[in-house]
Design an enzyme around this catalytic site. Structure first.
Site, PDB file in Angstrom:
ATOM      1  N   GLY A  92       0.774  -1.238   0.000  1.00  0.00           N
ATOM      2  CA  GLY A  92       0.000   0.000   0.000  1.00  0.00           C
ATOM      3  C   GLY A  92       0.804   1.287   0.000  1.00  0.00           C
TER       4      GLY A  92
ATOM      5  N   ASN B  15       1.581   3.130  -2.652  1.00  0.00           N
ATOM      6  CA  ASN B  15       0.893   4.093  -3.530  1.00  0.00           C
ATOM      7  C   ASN B  15      -0.360   4.625  -2.852  1.00  0.00           C
ATOM      8  OD1 ASN B  15       2.126   4.520  -6.303  1.00  0.00           O
ATOM      9  ND2 ASN B  15       2.335   2.306  -6.047  1.00  0.00           N
TER      10      ASN B  15
ATOM     11  N   MET C  81      -4.246  -7.078  -6.714  1.00  0.00           N
ATOM     12  CA  MET C  81      -3.862  -8.227  -7.513  1.00  0.00           C
ATOM     13  C   MET C  81      -5.045  -9.170  -7.772  1.00  0.00           C
ATOM     14  SD  MET C  81      -0.949  -7.612  -8.425  1.00  0.00           S
ATOM     15  CE  MET C  81       0.533  -6.680  -8.070  1.00  0.00           C
TER      16      MET C  81
ATOM     17  N   HIS D 270       0.952   1.098 -13.027  1.00  0.00           N
ATOM     18  CA  HIS D 270       1.777  -0.064 -13.383  1.00  0.00           C
ATOM     19  C   HIS D 270       3.223   0.418 -13.512  1.00  0.00           C
ATOM     20  CE1 HIS D 270       2.775  -3.991 -14.972  1.00  0.00           C
ATOM     21  NE2 HIS D 270       3.447  -3.395 -15.936  1.00  0.00           N
TER      22      HIS D 270
HETATM   23  C1  GAR Z   1       3.381  -0.993  -7.404  1.00  0.00           C
HETATM   24  O1  GAR Z   1       4.710  -0.978  -7.862  1.00  0.00           O
HETATM   25  C2  GAR Z   1       2.402  -0.976  -8.550  1.00  0.00           C
HETATM   26  O2  GAR Z   1       2.852  -0.210  -9.629  1.00  0.00           O
HETATM   27  C3  GAR Z   1       2.331  -2.449  -8.919  1.00  0.00           C
HETATM   28  O3  GAR Z   1       2.301  -3.094  -7.678  1.00  0.00           O
HETATM   29  C4  GAR Z   1       3.052  -2.337  -6.722  1.00  0.00           C
HETATM   30  C5  GAR Z   1       2.214  -2.151  -5.506  1.00  0.00           C
HETATM   31  O4  GAR Z   1       2.960  -1.509  -4.493  1.00  0.00           O
HETATM   32  N1  GAR Z   1       1.192  -2.741  -9.726  1.00  0.00           N
HETATM   33  C6  GAR Z   1       1.197  -3.595 -10.746  1.00  0.00           C
HETATM   34  O5  GAR Z   1       2.174  -4.257 -11.067  1.00  0.00           O
HETATM   35  C7  GAR Z   1      -0.110  -3.683 -11.516  1.00  0.00           C
HETATM   36  N2  GAR Z   1       0.031  -4.528 -12.652  1.00  0.00           N
HETATM   37  P1  GAR Z   1       2.260  -0.736  -3.308  1.00  0.00           P
HETATM   38  O6  GAR Z   1       1.278  -1.727  -2.680  1.00  0.00           O
HETATM   39  O7  GAR Z   1       3.366  -0.385  -2.378  1.00  0.00           O
HETATM   40  O8  GAR Z   1       1.556   0.455  -3.872  1.00  0.00           O
END
Ligand code: GAR
Length: 217
Positions: free
Chosen positions: A13, A15, A92, A111
């Site tokens: 989390g 982002n 996910m 992404h």
């Molecule tokens: C982030 O790097 C996001 O860009 C990626 O998952 C991570 C989540 O991190 N998303 C994808 O790959 C979508 N296909 P976070 O939970 O620390 O935000």
């Protein structure tokens, strides 16, 4: 009136936290009304609670392959809270085409690659194996296809010869935390318009909008 946003997470989390922090600003056009996780153990839940945001767990696992039933529960939680925009932050779980259609132009994802390159899993490994010299992150509207859809904003970083997937991921993550709040500000503030598969924007490129990599001087 601030637009009401739900953030959907499955893990750390970071982002989500960047969005929550940005939304504290008085002039930010959106408020984070709820953070929803499909995983009860998601670390991001505690971070959201610490920031004083309502959290909700709607576990997807018990629904197995029945995506529509999971989405019905999710939709009712979103309706209860009069949510206008969804931000996916490392969520996910794939959606049905029907759910995606219902949120057309109102659901964002981030992404960690310069889409349309390197969709799906291990985007940083894909970037390193392709030998690209610039990578980055993309905020886009969600469509039925994974890691595709009208691009709202991108940020780039130079790829170094000695990068590993981990070091590249760390630099791209910094960019993610900058562009996701900016993209939400733009979308929630009415600064974007969809023209078919293209997202048009009222914003300009930044003054330092060129990045050349490697640099020979
Ligand atoms: C982030 O790097 C996001 O860009 C990626 O998952 C991570 C989540 O991190 N998303 C994808 O790959 C979508 N296909 P976070 O939970 O620390 O935000």
């Amino acid at each position: 009136m601030k637009r009401r946003v739900a953030i959907l997470i499955s893990g750390r989390g970071s982002n989500m936290t960047a969005l929550v922090e940005a939304a504290k600003a008085e002039d930010f056009p959106a408020e984070i009304a709820v953070v929803i996780s499909n995983k009860p153990g998601a670390a991001g839940l505690a971070r959201a609670q610490a920031a004083g945001v309502e959290t909700l767990v709607i576990e997807s696992k018990p629904f197995g392959k029945d995506r529509a039933a999971f989405e019905a529960e999710l939709q009712s939680a979103l309706d209860d809270r009069r949510i206008e925009f969804i931000c996916l932050g490392g969520f996910m779980r794939l959606f049905t085409a029907e759910f995606v259609r219902g949120w057309h132009g109102r659901m964002l994802n981030i992404h960690p690659s310069l889409l349309p390159s390197f969709r799906g899993l291990d985007p940083h490994g894909q970037a390193l194996r392709a030998g690209v010299k610039i990578s980055g992150a993309t905020v886009h509207f969600v469509v039925a296809e994974t890691d595709a859809g009208p691009i709202v904003m991108q940020g780039a970083v130079a790829v170094r010869d000695d990068d590993t997937a981990e070091t590249l991921a760390a630099r791209v993550l910094d960019i993610e935390h900058r562009i996701y709040p900016d993209a939400l500000r733009l979308v929630a503030g009415g600064g974007t318009r969809l023209d078919g598969d293209i997202c048009k924007t009222s914003a300009n490129a930044s003054p330092d909008d060129s990045l050349i990599s490697p640099s020979v001087i």
